[in-house]
Write an enzyme that holds these catalytic residues in place. Structure first.
Site, PDB file in Angstrom:
ATOM      1  N   GLU A  30       3.442  -0.307  12.745  1.00 21.73           N
ATOM      2  CA  GLU A  30       2.335  -1.004  12.086  1.00 21.73           C
ATOM      3  C   GLU A  30       2.364  -2.504  12.327  1.00 21.73           C
ATOM      4  O   GLU A  30       1.348  -3.189  12.159  1.00 21.73           O
ATOM      5  CB  GLU A  30       2.379  -0.728  10.582  1.00 21.73           C
ATOM      6  CG  GLU A  30       3.595  -1.301   9.883  1.00 21.73           C
ATOM      7  CD  GLU A  30       3.855  -0.641   8.548  1.00 21.73           C
ATOM      8  OE1 GLU A  30       3.983  -1.381   7.564  1.00 21.73           O
ATOM      9  OE2 GLU A  30       3.937   0.585   8.489  1.00 21.73           O
ATOM     10  N   ARG A  82       2.440   6.012  -2.952  1.00 24.05           N
ATOM     11  CA  ARG A  82       3.532   6.933  -3.278  1.00 24.05           C
ATOM     12  C   ARG A  82       3.771   6.961  -4.784  1.00 24.05           C
ATOM     13  O   ARG A  82       3.967   8.024  -5.384  1.00 24.05           O
ATOM     14  CB  ARG A  82       4.809   6.528  -2.543  1.00 24.05           C
ATOM     15  CG  ARG A  82       4.808   6.896  -1.067  1.00 24.05           C
ATOM     16  CD  ARG A  82       5.883   6.140  -0.298  1.00 24.05           C
ATOM     17  NE  ARG A  82       6.048   6.614   1.072  1.00 24.05           N
ATOM     18  CZ  ARG A  82       5.235   6.316   2.087  1.00 24.05           C
ATOM     19  NH1 ARG A  82       4.186   5.532   1.856  1.00 24.05           N
ATOM     20  NH2 ARG A  82       5.455   6.781   3.294  1.00 24.05           N
ATOM     21  N   ARG A  97      -7.757  12.078  13.458  1.00 24.74           N
ATOM     22  CA  ARG A  97      -6.351  11.745  13.215  1.00 24.74           C
ATOM     23  C   ARG A  97      -5.536  13.015  12.957  1.00 24.74           C
ATOM     24  O   ARG A  97      -6.030  13.980  12.386  1.00 24.74           O
ATOM     25  CB  ARG A  97      -6.223  10.763  12.045  1.00 24.74           C
ATOM     26  CG  ARG A  97      -6.920   9.452  12.326  1.00 24.74           C
ATOM     27  CD  ARG A  97      -6.714   8.451  11.223  1.00 24.74           C
ATOM     28  NE  ARG A  97      -5.321   8.014  11.113  1.00 24.74           N
ATOM     29  CZ  ARG A  97      -4.882   7.145  10.206  1.00 24.74           C
ATOM     30  NH1 ARG A  97      -5.732   6.627   9.321  1.00 24.74           N
ATOM     31  NH2 ARG A  97      -3.626   6.778  10.170  1.00 24.74           N
ATOM     32  N   GLY A 137      -4.451   7.137   5.887  1.00 23.46           N
ATOM     33  CA  GLY A 137      -3.442   8.121   6.252  1.00 23.46           C
ATOM     34  C   GLY A 137      -2.675   8.654   5.062  1.00 23.46           C
ATOM     35  O   GLY A 137      -2.395   9.855   4.971  1.00 23.46           O
ATOM     36  N   LYS A 194       0.840  -1.201   0.000  1.00 21.25           N
ATOM     37  CA  LYS A 194       0.000   0.000   0.000  1.00 21.25           C
ATOM     38  C   LYS A 194       0.871   1.245   0.000  1.00 21.25           C
ATOM     39  O   LYS A 194       0.615   2.200  -0.745  1.00 21.25           O
ATOM     40  CB  LYS A 194      -0.908   0.010   1.221  1.00 21.25           C
ATOM     41  CG  LYS A 194      -1.728   1.290   1.379  1.00 21.25           C
ATOM     42  CD  LYS A 194      -2.279   1.457   2.772  1.00 21.25           C
ATOM     43  CE  LYS A 194      -1.199   1.780   3.778  1.00 21.25           C
ATOM     44  NZ  LYS A 194      -1.719   2.086   5.130  1.00 21.25           N
ATOM     45  N   SER A 195       1.899   1.253   0.844  1.00 25.26           N
ATOM     46  CA  SER A 195       2.757   2.426   0.961  1.00 25.26           C
ATOM     47  C   SER A 195       3.422   2.759  -0.373  1.00 25.26           C
ATOM     48  O   SER A 195       3.469   3.922  -0.790  1.00 25.26           O
ATOM     49  CB  SER A 195       3.827   2.179   2.029  1.00 25.26           C
ATOM     50  OG  SER A 195       3.243   1.965   3.289  1.00 25.26           O
ATOM     51  N   SER A 231       3.560  11.651  13.196  1.00 29.92           N
ATOM     52  CA  SER A 231       3.426  10.900  11.944  1.00 29.92           C
ATOM     53  C   SER A 231       4.547  11.241  10.978  1.00 29.92           C
ATOM     54  O   SER A 231       4.754  12.409  10.634  1.00 29.92           O
ATOM     55  CB  SER A 231       2.082  11.206  11.274  1.00 29.92           C
ATOM     56  OG  SER A 231       1.989  10.524  10.028  1.00 29.92           O
ATOM     57  N   SER A 232       5.234  10.197  10.508  1.00 29.42           N
ATOM     58  CA  SER A 232       6.260  10.394   9.473  1.00 29.42           C
ATOM     59  C   SER A 232       5.637  10.827   8.160  1.00 29.42           C
ATOM     60  O   SER A 232       6.318  11.386   7.292  1.00 29.42           O
ATOM     61  CB  SER A 232       7.038   9.097   9.263  1.00 29.42           C
ATOM     62  OG  SER A 232       6.205   8.085   8.694  1.00 29.42           O
TER      63      SER A 232
END
Length: 441
Positions: A326, A30, A132, A104, A25-26, A178-179
């Site tokens: 996570e 991106r 959030r 997010g 997903k990340s 949060s990064s």
């Protein structure tokens, strides 16, 4: 309407399976953002098809980006499989409406892109999105010259008034919660007139591997990035302004989603191979190799992927999970089945994820007879004999997979709303059933 309860299958034998994990997903989200900002068409191959990635794709479409979804595409010599062709717009479109859901990556990555639209972009999402943290992105964009209306809430719903461009330049923000605040600006920064220089003025940044993934992907898209890990200034990231190139990106398997499957090997004393595990990656999930080995298993690379083997004995651990938060829910589930106490720490930021993951894990495991206490920045888990019961998920996909892991060893665990796993693991119930099938390998 209350979701039906899913009876978590009990393992009656050691698992022996080979699993194909969907794309990251990340990396998918991106790659979609970078492709949307490129100066020509690009491809995203083997993307994750899930609610989060669909929300990202739909948000980009609302801004005028073309996304063509194809199957068995072999363009570019990367072989077959699902592929999305991304066609950037000459100018990003406004007015537009974007639904961020509870994703997010969508809620943090799209507003910095929306400032480049030629009109207002209104963002809204699930009720949890209102809770959030979003202030890091909002405050940074305002400091860089963007106009954002959020009713003074510091979060959703909000409207970004795009003007077609942003000067950019230096900005300070607090990324201790949060990064993704930093990744969000890195992804769009090359398209700002003066690039962007991001300085974290808060506490330590969680999930740093995700920022390293962002830096790597932005560089491969053609931008120059200076980062602390390359000998740069501590807590400062710089992106030089310039064009991004349309690329052919192949998405790696989502290694974090391997957590429950390797956990099954630990819990049952079996063996699970995850296909196509990369030998070099920026994904935080790669740390499962070290963490699960410390909990009693062994792993090795094979021609097919990464093979993980359990002994049937699970050891408690002391683990700083700050960079890999996570993974916490499934690790906590495994720790609840261990033969000694575990202390998981460095993860206070998990209180701000899809739900308050620390409180949820403590409550749900304790309701099954466990002994879990919250600490200031983590969990202390003392194994106890567990019993069946309803495990609530709080619309959190990782709570659902954690419940499934406990259910391997505890009869009668019923998972409320297992469908929430569609966020990153579509078809999880079937994948889990296949894992326990003798024909799964």
């Amino acid at each position: 309407m209350t979701e039906a309860l899913w009876p978590a299958p009990v393992a009656n034998a050691a698992v022996d399976a080979t699993v194909t994990i969907p794309g990251s997903k990340s990396a998918t989200n991106r790659a979609l953002v970078l492709a949307a900002l490129a100066d020509g068409p690009g491809w995203v191959r083997h993307p994750l098809r899930s609610r989060d990635s669909q929300l990202m794709a739909d948000g980009l479409r609302a801004l005028g980006i073309g996304i063509e979804e194809t199957v068995n595409a072999a363009t570019g010599g990367t072989g077959g499989g699902e592929a999305w062709r991304i066609i950037p717009a000459g100018r990003l479109r406004g007015p537009a409406q974007v639904d961020v859901g509870n994703a997010g990556t969508v809620m943090r990555f799209l507003p910095p892109l929306a400032v480049l639209a030629d009109g207002p972009v209104h963002f809204d999402g699930d009720p949890r999105s209102y809770e959030r943290p979003q202030h890091g992105v909002i405050n940074a964009l305002r400091a860089l010259g963007a106009r954002i209306d959020d009713g003074g809430r510091g979060g959703f719903p909000l409207t970004v008034h795009g003007s077609g461009a942003l000067d950019g330049g230096p900005v300070e923000l607090d990324a201790s919660s949060s990064s993704q605040f930093i990744s969000a600006l890195l992804l769009s920064g090359a398209r700002y007139n003066n690039g962007v220089e991001i300085r974290n003025i808060g506490g330590s940044v969680p999930s740093l591997p995700h920022i390293r993934m962002t830096v790597d992907m932005v560089r491969k898209a053609g931008a120059q990035v200076d980062a602390p890990e390359d000998g740069g200034e501590k807590d400062v990231w710089r992106v030089t302004p310039g064009a991004l190139i349309g690329r052919d990106v192949v998405v790696e398997p989502d290694l974090s989603n391997a957590a429950p499957f390797f956990a099954a090997a630990l819990v049952t004393g079996g063996k699970v191979t995850v296909r196509d595990w990369p030998k070099h990656t920026y994904q935080p999930g790669d740390q499962l190799r070290e963490i699960y080995t410390a909990m009693g298993g062994t792993c090795r690379f094979t021609d097919e992927g990464l093979e993980f083997t359990g002994t049937g004995r699970i050891k408690g651990i002391e683990a700083d999970l700050h960079d890999v938060g996570e993974l916490t829910p499934v690790i906590a589930a495994v720790a609840a089945l261990a033969d000694s106490e575990s202390h998981l720490y460095g993860i206070s930021h998990l209180r701000l994820h899809e739900t308050d993951r620390l409180a949820a894990l403590a409550k749900e495991i304790n309701d099954l007879g466990g002994d879990v206490t919250e600490t200031e920045d983590g969990l202390r888990i003392r194994p106890r004999p567990l019993h069946g019961g309803v495990f609530h998920t709080y619309e959190d996909h990782r709570l659902a997979t954690a419940a499934a892991v406990i259910g391997l060893a505890v009869d009668g665990v019923q998972v409320e709303n297992v469908a929430t796993t569609a966020k990153t693991l579509p078809d999880f119930p079937q994948m889990w059933a296949d894992l326990l099938s003798p024909a799964s390998s």
